[in-house]
Every structure is written in structure tokens, then in C-alpha cells.
Scaffold this motif. Sequence first.
Motif, PDB file in Angstrom:
ATOM      1  N   THR A 122       3.390  12.742   1.859  1.00  0.00           N
ATOM      2  CA  THR A 122       2.359  12.946   2.876  1.00  0.00           C
ATOM      3  C   THR A 122       1.240  11.939   2.726  1.00  0.00           C
ATOM      4  O   THR A 122       0.804  11.316   3.700  1.00  0.00           O
ATOM      5  N   VAL A 123       0.753  11.762   1.488  1.00  0.00           N
ATOM      6  CA  VAL A 123      -0.314  10.789   1.244  1.00  0.00           C
ATOM      7  C   VAL A 123       0.163   9.379   1.570  1.00  0.00           C
ATOM      8  O   VAL A 123      -0.579   8.555   2.124  1.00  0.00           O
ATOM      9  N   THR A 124       1.418   9.101   1.256  1.00  0.00           N
ATOM     10  CA  THR A 124       1.966   7.772   1.534  1.00  0.00           C
ATOM     11  C   THR A 124       1.964   7.477   3.035  1.00  0.00           C
ATOM     12  O   THR A 124       1.558   6.393   3.467  1.00  0.00           O
ATOM     13  N   THR A 125       2.418   8.440   3.845  1.00  0.00           N
ATOM     14  CA  THR A 125       2.442   8.226   5.296  1.00  0.00           C
ATOM     15  C   THR A 125       1.032   8.170   5.869  1.00  0.00           C
ATOM     16  O   THR A 125       0.759   7.395   6.796  1.00  0.00           O
ATOM     17  N   LEU A 126       0.106   8.949   5.315  1.00  0.00           N
ATOM     18  CA  LEU A 126      -1.282   8.893   5.783  1.00  0.00           C
ATOM     19  C   LEU A 126      -1.897   7.538   5.460  1.00  0.00           C
ATOM     20  O   LEU A 126      -2.668   6.980   6.259  1.00  0.00           O
ATOM     21  N   LEU A 137       0.865   6.230  -7.157  1.00  0.00           N
ATOM     22  CA  LEU A 137      -0.359   6.859  -7.673  1.00  0.00           C
ATOM     23  C   LEU A 137      -0.401   8.354  -7.421  1.00  0.00           C
ATOM     24  O   LEU A 137      -0.990   9.112  -8.199  1.00  0.00           O
ATOM     25  N   THR A 138       0.195   8.815  -6.326  1.00  0.00           N
ATOM     26  CA  THR A 138       0.067  10.226  -5.953  1.00  0.00           C
ATOM     27  C   THR A 138       1.380  10.994  -6.019  1.00  0.00           C
ATOM     28  O   THR A 138       1.371  12.216  -6.150  1.00  0.00           O
ATOM     29  N   GLY A 139       2.513  10.296  -5.874  1.00  0.00           N
ATOM     30  CA  GLY A 139       3.793  10.978  -5.839  1.00  0.00           C
ATOM     31  C   GLY A 139       3.989  11.834  -4.607  1.00  0.00           C
ATOM     32  O   GLY A 139       4.896  12.664  -4.555  1.00  0.00           O
ATOM     33  N   SER A 140       3.143  11.625  -3.582  1.00  0.00           N
ATOM     34  CA  SER A 140       3.173  12.454  -2.382  1.00  0.00           C
ATOM     35  C   SER A 140       3.630  11.641  -1.180  1.00  0.00           C
ATOM     36  O   SER A 140       3.037  10.597  -0.859  1.00  0.00           O
ATOM     37  N   LEU A 146       0.822  -1.208   0.000  1.00  0.00           N
ATOM     38  CA  LEU A 146       0.000   0.000   0.000  1.00  0.00           C
ATOM     39  C   LEU A 146       0.859   1.263   0.000  1.00  0.00           C
ATOM     40  O   LEU A 146       0.507   2.266  -0.625  1.00  0.00           O
ATOM     41  N   ALA A 147       1.978   1.220   0.738  1.00  0.00           N
ATOM     42  CA  ALA A 147       2.877   2.375   0.732  1.00  0.00           C
ATOM     43  C   ALA A 147       3.433   2.609  -0.670  1.00  0.00           C
ATOM     44  O   ALA A 147       3.478   3.749  -1.157  1.00  0.00           O
ATOM     45  N   VAL A 148       3.854   1.534  -1.328  1.00  0.00           N
ATOM     46  CA  VAL A 148       4.378   1.642  -2.684  1.00  0.00           C
ATOM     47  C   VAL A 148       3.292   2.125  -3.641  1.00  0.00           C
ATOM     48  O   VAL A 148       3.518   3.007  -4.487  1.00  0.00           O
ATOM     49  N   LEU A 149       2.110   1.560  -3.506  1.00  0.00           N
ATOM     50  CA  LEU A 149       1.001   1.915  -4.386  1.00  0.00           C
ATOM     51  C   LEU A 149       0.590   3.373  -4.194  1.00  0.00           C
ATOM     52  O   LEU A 149       0.348   4.097  -5.172  1.00  0.00           O
ATOM     53  N   ALA A 150       0.517   3.817  -2.939  1.00  0.00           N
ATOM     54  CA  ALA A 150       0.122   5.192  -2.653  1.00  0.00           C
ATOM     55  C   ALA A 150       1.110   6.178  -3.271  1.00  0.00           C
ATOM     56  O   ALA A 150       0.709   7.189  -3.869  1.00  0.00           O
ATOM     57  N   TYR A 151       2.383   5.875  -3.152  1.00  0.00           N
ATOM     58  CA  TYR A 151       3.384   6.802  -3.685  1.00  0.00           C
ATOM     59  C   TYR A 151       3.392   6.789  -5.211  1.00  0.00           C
ATOM     60  O   TYR A 151       3.553   7.842  -5.855  1.00  0.00           O
TER      61      TYR A 151
END
Length: 405
Positions: free
Chosen positions: A53-57, A48-51, A41-46
Motif C-alpha cells: 500500500t505504501v509503495t503504491t501511494l 523501507l516499509t514492506g508495505s 522510489l518504488a523499490v525504496l518504499a517497499y
Amino acid sequence: MAATGERSATFRDVLAVPEYRSLWLSGLISRAGDQLARVALAVLAYSLTGSATVTTLTYALTFVPSLIGGPLLGGLADRFPRRRLMIACDVARALLVGIMAIPQVPFPVLCVLLFVVQLIDAPEKTARIATTPDVLDARLYVTGVTLSQMTSQLTTLVGFGVGGLIVTAIGPHAALGLNALSFALAALVVATGVKERPASRTGRVVSLGEMATGVGLIVRDRRLRGLLAFALLATFSIAPEGLAVPYAAALGGGTVEAGILLCAIPAGSVVGMYLVNRLSAGLPALAPLAVASCLPLVVSALEPGIAVSATAWFLTGVLSAYQVIANAEFVRVAPPERRGQAVGVAASALTAVQGIGVLFSGPLADRTGPPATIAVYGLAGTIVALPLAVAWRRDRAVAPQPESR
């Protein structure tokens, strides 16, 4: 402590109990899947968003639901047959994570599904913990709890590294698919290996009133209150985890050194749990270990280098094995008909104080520096533990000693 002439229980002894073996194996499978999912999920979040902050959230979403899931849904382990509840939770999580594994699922939907999946984790985990005293007798019980917690620490210790390799090899969506399969397999293990038992209480209501009842149960019982207070000392020992990277930087280290420091306390916990079981350390060891557990962190103020710091943090992990004794006794003395509810409230409280501990360590470190902050946390933990130890010793002196079942 084992009775005179009675052999101490070993891990082999508890794994020889078929029901416990099924509980332990299903928990191991689902925990391994959880660690894999966190990395994915951390890899996927980053991606998809490049953020950052979003990754840590997104990563935080794997922990936050337990704050409400424990006290609000933990009581389901008392109102429903616990075997059925574990199976239902694992099947539901398998389906939801299976949906998350579909590449076309929008990111906001992914976050909602993740929140629900983690919310369901609370009643499943509570039901598993509450079932353990029913399948192990008094001689085996603490050893069973120790093995479960050791397994959890080891899974955490190796999960991120192995999870990273798997996600790199097959991609985040495929890794989520494996997580879904792990939940399905865990449900199958429980269904085939754990006996059906009736619910400990009747009724189907889940409400804020139920949550208040669980809190009141702990507050009114000085044994439960004292044991939970010892567990909540984790507020202070959590600081190194949140500050490992800036602490390593303050000592002139980098990512590798930070990784060594991050592994020190979990590794020490595994060793400590093994020693607690090997030496048959029981309730008499609880208070002394709790008082000493945070003290090694004080050496961090001297900025002694990575090797000495890692050794001190490792020692904190070893001494923190008192948590096994406190957790086992908490579950044992909780009323069977309210056991799930009490465990749910306690788990939520522990998660909350660890989050608070990390939250306040950052601003303090910005003011005083990571080494001084970790030392302050270590000293504060020792000071807070002292009156708890005195009260615990006084209460044990006047309370009737537990009988073996």
C-alpha cells in the motif's frame, strides 16, 4: 496539411533548429531521469516499509501534484521569462532529489521532498511547451510537437525495464543521484541552447484567482474548449492500463502477458504519431481519429486471447495519435500572453480525468469483470466522441482558418 508543392516537415528538419533541439534534449534527459526515479522510489518504499500500500501511494505521489501544480503554477510560464523558469525548476529539482539520494533521509521527509519535486515539474513542463511555438515556424511546429510526444511515449515504454535494471545494479539511492544529475544536465542544456525572451505578462502573483482565470479562458473559447474535450477522451482509453493485470489473468495469462498488454497502447501511440507526421495529417483528421480511437477496445468483451487483445489495444494507441493534433492546435491558438496558464490548466484536467477513469474502472471490473469493463469504456468513449466530432466540424465550418505565421 502541407501546402501544395511544399515538402512536409521531417524530424530531421525540426532537430536542425538549435533551440528546439535544446528543448527536446533537455526534456528527454529529465523524462529519462523521472522514469528511473519512479522505479527507484518504488523499490525504496517497499524495502523501507514492506508495505504494498505504501509503495503504491509513493508511486502515486509522482503524479498527484500535477493536479494542483498545473492550474496554480502553470501561469508562472507567462509571468517569468520561460528560459529562466525552466533553468530554475531544473536546478531546484536537482538539489531536492540530491537530498533524497542521501540514505539517512527519513522516509516521511522523502515523501515530502518527492511531492515538492513533482509540484515543480508543472511550471517547467508548461514553460517548455509554451516556448515551442516561439522556436518553430508554422510548417515545423506540429512535427516538433509530434517528436516530443513520441519521445515521451518511448521513454515510458522502455523506462521501466531499463530503470529496473539500473536500480538493481546500483541501488535506489544511487539511482536517485543519477536523477539529480539528469536535472542538472537538463538545466545546462537549456541555459546554453535556448534564447532569453521577456515574460509575456507582468506581475508575480500566483493565486486561486489566477487558476480561475485560466479555467475561464478555456471555457469561453470554443476552440480551446473543443480541443480540450477531445484530449479528455483519454478518460476512456486509460482503462486497459489499470486493468491489464486482471484482464490478462481473466484470459489465463500471467505477468508476461500483462506486460505485453501494458506495452500495446504506448507502442501503438508511437506508431500513430509517426504516421500522423509522415502523412501530414492535420485538423481534418482530428475528429475521425478521436471517434475511432476507443472502438477497438470493445473487442475485449469477447475475451479473444492475448494476441488479438494486444492488437486491438495497439490499434487504439495508433488512433489515439489524434492527441498530437489536438495538443499542438491547443497551444497554437491559446493567447501567447496566457499560453502557460492555459496549458497548465489543460494538463491538470487531463491528469485528473485519467485518474478518475482508472479509479472507476476497478469497482466496475469487480462487478462485471475486466473484459466487460474495458469494452464498456471503449463503447462509452466512442459514444462521447461522436457529438464532440459533430460540434467540432460545425465550429470549423464557421470559424476563420488559421494563417501560417
